[in-house]
Design a protein around this motif. Structure first.
Motif, PDB file in Angstrom:
ATOM      1  N   GLN A 191      -1.669 -22.690 -91.724  1.00  0.00           N
ATOM      2  CA  GLN A 191      -1.375 -24.114 -91.563  1.00  0.00           C
ATOM      3  C   GLN A 191      -1.928 -24.926 -92.719  1.00  0.00           C
ATOM      4  O   GLN A 191      -1.272 -25.850 -93.233  1.00  0.00           O
ATOM      5  N   LYS A 192      -3.138 -24.599 -93.161  1.00  0.00           N
ATOM      6  CA  LYS A 192      -3.748 -25.326 -94.280  1.00  0.00           C
ATOM      7  C   LYS A 192      -2.902 -25.173 -95.543  1.00  0.00           C
ATOM      8  O   LYS A 192      -2.626 -26.152 -96.253  1.00  0.00           O
ATOM      9  N   ILE A 193      -2.511 -23.950 -95.847  1.00  0.00           N
ATOM     10  CA  ILE A 193      -1.749 -23.713 -97.077  1.00  0.00           C
ATOM     11  C   ILE A 193      -0.422 -24.449 -97.045  1.00  0.00           C
ATOM     12  O   ILE A 193      -0.028 -25.109 -98.022  1.00  0.00           O
ATOM     13  N   ARG A 194       0.278 -24.369 -95.923  1.00  0.00           N
ATOM     14  CA  ARG A 194       1.552 -25.077 -95.824  1.00  0.00           C
ATOM     15  C   ARG A 194       1.356 -26.583 -95.991  1.00  0.00           C
ATOM     16  O   ARG A 194       2.121 -27.246 -96.718  1.00  0.00           O
ATOM     17  N   ARG A 195       0.350 -27.112 -95.315  1.00  0.00           N
ATOM     18  CA  ARG A 195       0.122 -28.566 -95.357  1.00  0.00           C
ATOM     19  C   ARG A 195      -0.270 -29.022 -96.758  1.00  0.00           C
ATOM     20  O   ARG A 195       0.270 -29.999 -97.282  1.00  0.00           O
ATOM     21  N   PHE A 196      -1.187 -28.293 -97.382  1.00  0.00           N
ATOM     22  CA  PHE A 196      -1.682 -28.731 -98.690  1.00  0.00           C
ATOM     23  C   PHE A 196      -0.629 -28.556 -99.782  1.00  0.00           C
ATOM     24  O   PHE A 196      -0.516 -29.393-100.690  1.00  0.00           O
ATOM     25  N   LEU A 197       0.137 -27.478 -99.728  1.00  0.00           N
ATOM     26  CA  LEU A 197       1.187 -27.309-100.729  1.00  0.00           C
ATOM     27  C   LEU A 197       2.262 -28.385-100.590  1.00  0.00           C
ATOM     28  O   LEU A 197       2.781 -28.892-101.595  1.00  0.00           O
ATOM     29  N   ARG A 198       2.619 -28.744 -99.351  1.00  0.00           N
ATOM     30  CA  ARG A 198       3.583 -29.847 -99.162  1.00  0.00           C
ATOM     31  C   ARG A 198       3.013 -31.141 -99.710  1.00  0.00           C
ATOM     32  O   ARG A 198       3.737 -31.953-100.315  1.00  0.00           O
ATOM     33  N   LYS A 199       1.716 -31.337 -99.491  1.00  0.00           N
ATOM     34  CA  LYS A 199       1.080 -32.566 -99.976  1.00  0.00           C
ATOM     35  C   LYS A 199       1.173 -32.663-101.499  1.00  0.00           C
ATOM     36  O   LYS A 199       1.450 -33.737-102.052  1.00  0.00           O
ATOM     37  N   ILE A 200       0.950 -31.549-102.171  1.00  0.00           N
ATOM     38  CA  ILE A 200       1.026 -31.537-103.640  1.00  0.00           C
ATOM     39  C   ILE A 200       2.468 -31.761-104.098  1.00  0.00           C
ATOM     40  O   ILE A 200       2.747 -32.564-104.996  1.00  0.00           O
ATOM     41  N   GLU A 201       3.405 -31.062-103.461  1.00  0.00           N
ATOM     42  CA  GLU A 201       4.800 -31.097-103.898  1.00  0.00           C
ATOM     43  C   GLU A 201       5.470 -32.439-103.625  1.00  0.00           C
ATOM     44  O   GLU A 201       6.377 -32.847-104.356  1.00  0.00           O
ATOM     45  N   PRO A 300      -8.342 -28.825-101.102  1.00  0.00           N
ATOM     46  CA  PRO A 300      -9.244 -27.887-101.793  1.00  0.00           C
ATOM     47  C   PRO A 300      -8.553 -27.217-102.984  1.00  0.00           C
ATOM     48  O   PRO A 300      -7.561 -26.489-102.788  1.00  0.00           O
ATOM     49  N   PRO A 301      -9.032 -27.445-104.214  1.00  0.00           N
ATOM     50  CA  PRO A 301      -8.343 -26.917-105.406  1.00  0.00           C
ATOM     51  C   PRO A 301      -8.206 -25.398-105.403  1.00  0.00           C
ATOM     52  O   PRO A 301      -7.153 -24.861-105.761  1.00  0.00           O
ATOM     53  N   GLY A 302      -9.288 -24.682-105.009  1.00  0.00           N
ATOM     54  CA  GLY A 302      -9.241 -23.227-105.054  1.00  0.00           C
ATOM     55  C   GLY A 302      -8.180 -22.653-104.140  1.00  0.00           C
ATOM     56  O   GLY A 302      -7.395 -21.772-104.542  1.00  0.00           O
ATOM     57  N   LEU A 303      -8.113 -23.132-102.924  1.00  0.00           N
ATOM     58  CA  LEU A 303      -7.123 -22.654-101.951  1.00  0.00           C
ATOM     59  C   LEU A 303      -5.709 -22.917-102.454  1.00  0.00           C
ATOM     60  O   LEU A 303      -4.829 -22.050-102.383  1.00  0.00           O
ATOM     61  N   ILE A 304      -5.472 -24.110-102.966  1.00  0.00           N
ATOM     62  CA  ILE A 304      -4.135 -24.474-103.446  1.00  0.00           C
ATOM     63  C   ILE A 304      -3.713 -23.602-104.622  1.00  0.00           C
ATOM     64  O   ILE A 304      -2.583 -23.082-104.662  1.00  0.00           O
ATOM     65  N   LEU A 305      -4.606 -23.406-105.584  1.00  0.00           N
ATOM     66  CA  LEU A 305      -4.239 -22.662-106.792  1.00  0.00           C
ATOM     67  C   LEU A 305      -4.009 -21.184-106.495  1.00  0.00           C
ATOM     68  O   LEU A 305      -3.079 -20.565-107.035  1.00  0.00           O
TER      69      LEU A 305
END
Length: 580
Positions: A191-201, A300-305
């Motif tokens: 859930q975190k990865i999906r949410r944060f990647l959408r936030k960036i995109e 979180p930068p590390g998780l996103i990258l």
């Protein structure tokens, strides 16, 4: 099998196609054994590296296996040398080993072992960062007989760190991104990865840039600055070296199109960066280094990258995302498995005299010269003598040892060494000049003059030879000839203080200096005396101090320095006299 040695960049360059063919055909190959990675690393290796290259006992010119190694020179407290064998990738390769066409394994492995045992000189063999599943290295080690060698498992633990660098987590990637998210990750991480990647995109505030020719240097600078902010205190003096190696590796891999390097931004502020090696042949993405702004954690930068890189890897058909060495906790949130590494040290049993390999000779000479320059005479002497045991006509070692013997007052030994050098190099200006100095030190002035004249016949612009020739003539009372030599030295080298002072001393002996000039040159004589004392030439130092006092009896510094060196010489003499 025929085993050849590859030990220079030019030859390594020529065999690239052969290397790439073997690498592509080897299912056990990994990026740190690729030609691309090694071609960037080997030029930075301080030690003598070499590669064992095997080919069948036929006229076939193609190699079927490669084993990169390096010789590491170690020095004992007394200056004696011995060599240890290491894998060429140490100390930066997370994995090491050999590459081989599978059909040739049974012949190649014992052939490599036989060469190492019979053709190389070493005291121990450090087989480091080998995967426990590497069956080749297990078979390789069986070639070392247990009655002659001892084997130890070695583990390095960094003080203050809980990380186990003998564990290498990795992700065996699925065929599509959604499958990876669903099957590999916990629901919370997913859930975190999906949410944060959408936030960036979908954001105008955050964005990710990828490396290209225009931003390579700025990306490297950002990454290393962020990395340094975390590791500077812990890495200490090694921090600069690490950053230099990393930056060179990143540039090299970019040039060879095997670098994936995104940076996460908030506006124009970098939040994090991550660099990955790309192994297209083995379908692997290798996480190398990251840096992030520790004051920022939403998102979180590390998780996103890491998530962005894994998604890129899956979309481009990669099969492995390798976190490399270190079982840091955060890696396990990405659904990793573990590889385990081992470090095996092979040592000779009952080895009385530690061995050293001739390939390490240039480094041995360099270290010996350093010891000599630091006035560590016993250590330097041991080094020179050991070099000459390996190569009896080594010109630089013959000369260096002769200089050292002169410093110790062993003039006959020094003379013999220089004469040996002149047999090897009859026109050696350096040897003739040193021989002149030696004769002059012993008061053999006619022999010294002959040596200096031979130097000038070979090298007419040798100002130092004119200066020393002038000093020898001066000692014989040939003042005009001496002054002419000093003048010639100054014409060739106007800044030569020794020639200027010696000329002044000769003029002073003829009462041709004013009082002001006497005072000036008294100071310069004292300074030269100090320089001679520092390099152990006490006889010449005493002469300069005495000359200084004769020009200016009130110069307290010269009198003090003269008394000091005379006292030191007296003590040295007393200590050298045996008690009866």
């Amino acid at each position: 099998m025929q085993i050849d040695i590859i030990e220079d960049d030019e030859t390594f360059e020529k065999i690239r196609n052969n290397w790439d063919f073997v690498y592509a055909a080897d299912p056990q190959a990994q990026f740190f054994l690729s030609w691309v990675w090694l071609s960037g690393w080997l030029p930075m290796v301080y030690e003598q590296w070499f590669i064992l290259a095997a080919k069948p006992d036929t006229h076939d010119s193609s190699y079927v296996a490669f084993f990169p190694l390096k010789i590491v020179l170690e020095q004992q407290d007394d200056g004696g040398f011995y060599t240890e064998l290491y894998m060429a990738g140490n100390s930066v390769a997370d994995y090491t080993g050999m590459i081989c066409l599978p059909s040739y394994e049974e012949k190649v492995i014992p052939a490599f072992a036989a060469y190492i045992l019979q053709q190389l000189e070493w005291s121990s063999f450090n087989i480091q960062n080998i995967l426990e599943t590497d069956t080749r290295m297990s078979r390789f080690l069986k070639s070392f007989p247990e009655d002659s060698f001892e084997f130890t498992q070695h583990r390095i633990h960094n003080s203050g760190e809980d990380t186990d660098n003998y564990i290498a987590p990795y992700v065996s990637l699925s065929d599509n991104w959604e499958q990876y998210l669903q099957n590999y990750l916990s629901s919370n991480t997913r859930q975190k990865i999906r949410r944060f990647l959408r936030k960036i995109e979908n954001s105008d505030e955050f964005h990710i840039t990828h490396v290209n020719a225009d931003n390579l240097e700025s990306h490297i600078e950002i990454l290393l600055k962020l990395w340094e902010s975390t590791w500077r205190e812990k890495k200490g003096d090694n921090c600069g070296v690490i950053m230099s190696i990393v930056s060179a590796n990143l540039r090299h891999c970019f040039e060879h199109k095997c670098l994936y390097f995104p940076v996460l931004w908030q506006g124009d502020k970098p939040l994090g960066a991550i660099a990955n090696f790309v192994d297209v042949q083995q379908k692997s993405m290798l996480f190398v280094i990251t840096g992030r702004d520790k004051t920022f954690n939403n998102p979180p930068p590390g998780l996103i990258l890491h998530a962005d890189t894994i998604r890129y890897a899956i979309q481009n058909g990669f099969k492995v995302y390798d976190f490399l060495r270190g079982n840091e906790e955060y890696k396990y949130s990405f659904g990793v498995k573990e590889r385990r590494l081992q470090h095996i040290i092979v040592k000779y049993k009952n080895c009385q005299n530690k061995k050293w390999d001739v390939r390490a000779l240039p480094l041995a000479f360099h270290l010996t010269v350093q010891a000599h320059q630091a006035n560590q005479l016993a250590k330097a002497e041991q080094g020179y003598r050991q070099i000459l045991e390996v190569e009896s006509n080594h010109p630089e070692a013959l000369h260096g040892l002769s200089v050292l013997m002169r410093q110790k007052g062993e003039y006959q030994t020094a003379e013999n060494l220089l004469k040996n050098l002149l047999q090897v190099q009859p026109h050696s200006v350096k040897a003739l000049f040193s021989l002149g100095n030696l004769y002059q030190t012993q008061g053999q002035l006619s022999e010294a003059i002959e040596a200096y004249n031979r130097v000038l016949a070979l090298q007419p612009d040798a100002s130092a030879a004119y200066n020393n020739l002038g000093y020898a003539l001066q000692q014989l009372g040939k003042w005009e000839q001496a002054i002419a030599c000093y003048q010639k030295a100054l014409e060739l080298q106007p800044e030569c203080i020794e020639a200027e002072v010696n000329k002044a001393n000769a003029l002073h002996a003829q009462r041709k200096l004013s009082l002001d000039e006497q005072a000036h040159y008294a100071v310069l004589n004292n300074d030269l005396g100090n320089k001679c004392k520092q390099v152990g030439d006490f006889k010449t130092a005493i002469a300069y101090y005495q000359q200084s006092i004769s020009m200016n009896p009130d110069l307290a510094a010269a009198q003090y320095n003269l008394d000091l060196v005379l006292q030191e010489q007296k003590l040295t003499f007393k200590q050298s006299v045996p008690v009866i």
